[in-house]
Design an enzyme around this catalytic site. Sequence first.
Site, PDB file in Angstrom:
ATOM      1  N   GLY A  16      63.249  31.074  38.601  1.00  0.00           N
ATOM      2  CA  GLY A  16      64.102  32.131  39.471  1.00  0.00           C
ATOM      3  C   GLY A  16      62.177  32.577  39.944  1.00  0.00           C
ATOM      4  O   GLY A  16      62.299  34.357  40.672  1.00  0.00           O
ATOM      5  N   LYS A  76      41.798  32.767  37.924  1.00  0.00           N
ATOM      6  CA  LYS A  76      41.461  34.595  36.323  1.00  0.00           C
ATOM      7  C   LYS A  76      40.842  33.895  35.822  1.00  0.00           C
ATOM      8  O   LYS A  76      40.226  34.029  34.583  1.00  0.00           O
ATOM      9  CB  LYS A  76      42.319  35.320  36.909  1.00  0.00           C
ATOM     10  CG  LYS A  76      42.972  35.933  38.238  1.00  0.00           C
ATOM     11  CD  LYS A  76      44.028  37.280  38.199  1.00  0.00           C
ATOM     12  CE  LYS A  76      43.825  37.914  39.089  1.00  0.00           C
ATOM     13  NZ  LYS A  76      43.718  36.990  40.604  1.00  0.00           N
ATOM     14  N   THR A 109      41.369  49.302  45.402  1.00  0.00           N
ATOM     15  CA  THR A 109      40.133  49.537  43.798  1.00  0.00           C
ATOM     16  C   THR A 109      38.369  49.836  44.587  1.00  0.00           C
ATOM     17  O   THR A 109      38.588  50.670  43.820  1.00  0.00           O
ATOM     18  CB  THR A 109      40.542  48.758  42.667  1.00  0.00           C
ATOM     19  OG1 THR A 109      40.458  47.110  43.470  1.00  0.00           O
ATOM     20  CG2 THR A 109      41.598  48.737  42.409  1.00  0.00           C
ATOM     21  N   ARG A 154      40.210  48.707  38.122  1.00  0.00           N
ATOM     22  CA  ARG A 154      41.057  48.602  36.595  1.00  0.00           C
ATOM     23  C   ARG A 154      40.690  47.761  35.624  1.00  0.00           C
ATOM     24  O   ARG A 154      39.475  46.751  35.873  1.00  0.00           O
ATOM     25  CB  ARG A 154      41.862  48.425  36.832  1.00  0.00           C
ATOM     26  CG  ARG A 154      43.063  49.146  38.443  1.00  0.00           C
ATOM     27  CD  ARG A 154      44.231  48.126  39.263  1.00  0.00           C
ATOM     28  NE  ARG A 154      44.430  46.731  39.783  1.00  0.00           N
ATOM     29  CZ  ARG A 154      45.310  47.034  40.317  1.00  0.00           C
ATOM     30  NH1 ARG A 154      46.511  46.308  40.014  1.00  0.00           N
ATOM     31  NH2 ARG A 154      44.894  45.000  40.498  1.00  0.00           N
TER      32      ARG A 154
END
Length: 610
Positions: A286, A406, A468, A535
């Site tokens: 989904g 990542k 950022t 962050r």
Amino acid sequence: MAYQKRITYLIVLDSLIMCLGLIIAIILSGYDFEKINVEQFLLILIILMVSYFSGALFQKLYYKAWEYASIGELIAILKAVSFSIVITSFIYILFYHELNIRLLLLIWMILLLFIGGSRFVWRIYKESQSQRKENFKNTLIIGAGIAGTMVVRQLLHNNGETILKPIAFIDDDSFKQKLSILGIPVVGTSKDILDVVKKYKIEHIVIAIPSATNKQLTHIHQECAKSGIHTQTIPMLEDIMVGKVSINNFKDIEVEDLLGREPISLNMASISKYISNKTVLVTGAGGSIGSEICRQISKFHPKKLVLLGHGENSIYLIDMELKNKYKDSIETIPIIADVQDRTRIFEVMEHYKPNVVYHAAAHKHVPLMENNPCEAVKNNVFGTKNVAEAADQYNVETFVMISSDKAVKPPNIMGATKRTAEMIIQRLNVKSRTKFVAVRFGNVLGSRGSVIPLFKKQIKAGGPVTVTHPEMVRYFMTIPEASRLVIQAGALAKGGEIFVLDMGEPVKIVDLAKNMIELSGHTVEEIGIKFTGVRPGEKLYEELFNNEETNSKQVFPKIFVGNIDVNHSEELDYFLKNFSEMSVAEVKEYILSIANNRRLKLKKKLLQKF
């Protein structure tokens, strides 16, 4: 019906034209019309009409839209009239053993003039009607090729459906400069856009170059943005060809159009071989990526498509979408389950026994996972372990895991859990008959949690857009592109690979923000950009391969596979066994150490526990 009336009117009109034309031709030939043999006149007229209507039927003259008439339609009329003259000549010789060439040539010219003229008079009338608009917008068409010509033709004959009025073309082809296409001049190249906008008082721009690369489109859009004029582009050619949309269903340019690369060309035969008529299971079905994978897979007609996800509404939506589109040709099976529920996952795998599994279920939000490391481990590590081990036990042929760029030298929990998940499936691949592979993505444009929806929301609110760091860069790909890579990786899988897409040059997030602001019809000064600071867990840039993976090789256009050093470490075993007893701080330290292969430091800590 309307088209039957139209055909009747045209047949009556052409009959009158032929009757009148024959009379005029006889008079111009020097005959005394009062002395003409009536029987001979009627015979010629009947033969002429029957042969002409036969030729017209063959050329489909009565099924053409004459408001769009051009040289092609004129040639069809020429063929039909010429056919009728030839047949009339032949039968006339047969009956009267003579031939009046002058009369026949006159008939031919008069019919051609009158029949052709009647059609083009109608076209001129429709054009004049469509251009009687007080509120039209002067429109610049960029691209004077086939697509641009189609756009202009549609706009000129729109019958009031649009207020756009084509005024000029722009094209970088030097051979097209100063030409006139459908009465619209080519007035310059892309570097002249600003001057053309001012000179012709342009109020709307349409980019009609479907073959343009993303780099070319970006350059053109930047030039258009300087003018401040609303710019749109034509739909995808494949949508036009299948009748999904019309050529004049223009759409606003999205940031995906500017940042995406040229789409991957799939090896359809190899994909079809391992998906068609097979049972396929997709976890996270989904989600943004999972649902698109389901759409792409469906094109290859699997026998069954098992849609597994934790969110009730999202699974319902993708299930209904596929059922409506594919009806009974594909059996879609919606399953509500959590990948962390090992028992449930094994039950599903045992019951449906899929041939192929795409594992897209994961937590992916970097800052959020930084604050919830144990949940990240449960879902991304243990969830992957559960699905992979179930696939191994029930002899799944191919298992494709969705990873992330990542996972390379991860400083954050999300990336570390993804790298650990890669290690788990690589280790399973060594002893399993299932082919386990992973696919690393860059940032996916428009997916849930990505910067695109956030920037759109901030721009709509009047700004500022938050970034950022001014030097923050990321690799980007579109959702369909990412999904195609997953599917192609499954076809290429031999087992143990980590596939990576050649994602081109990374994009600065601040440039992305500027593009989105301009696409929204604002200036950077109006909306503003605010830098909020890096962050927790974020890097200024992402990498595609670890140091030990640098000897990568290309295995498919734009797809590489890393030379992976599989780490079958005892540290990973210890972590998986003792995770439930660890503190949050220990979970963070262990998962980051395992993912970054910091063995010595970790072993000292292990020894202290024994």
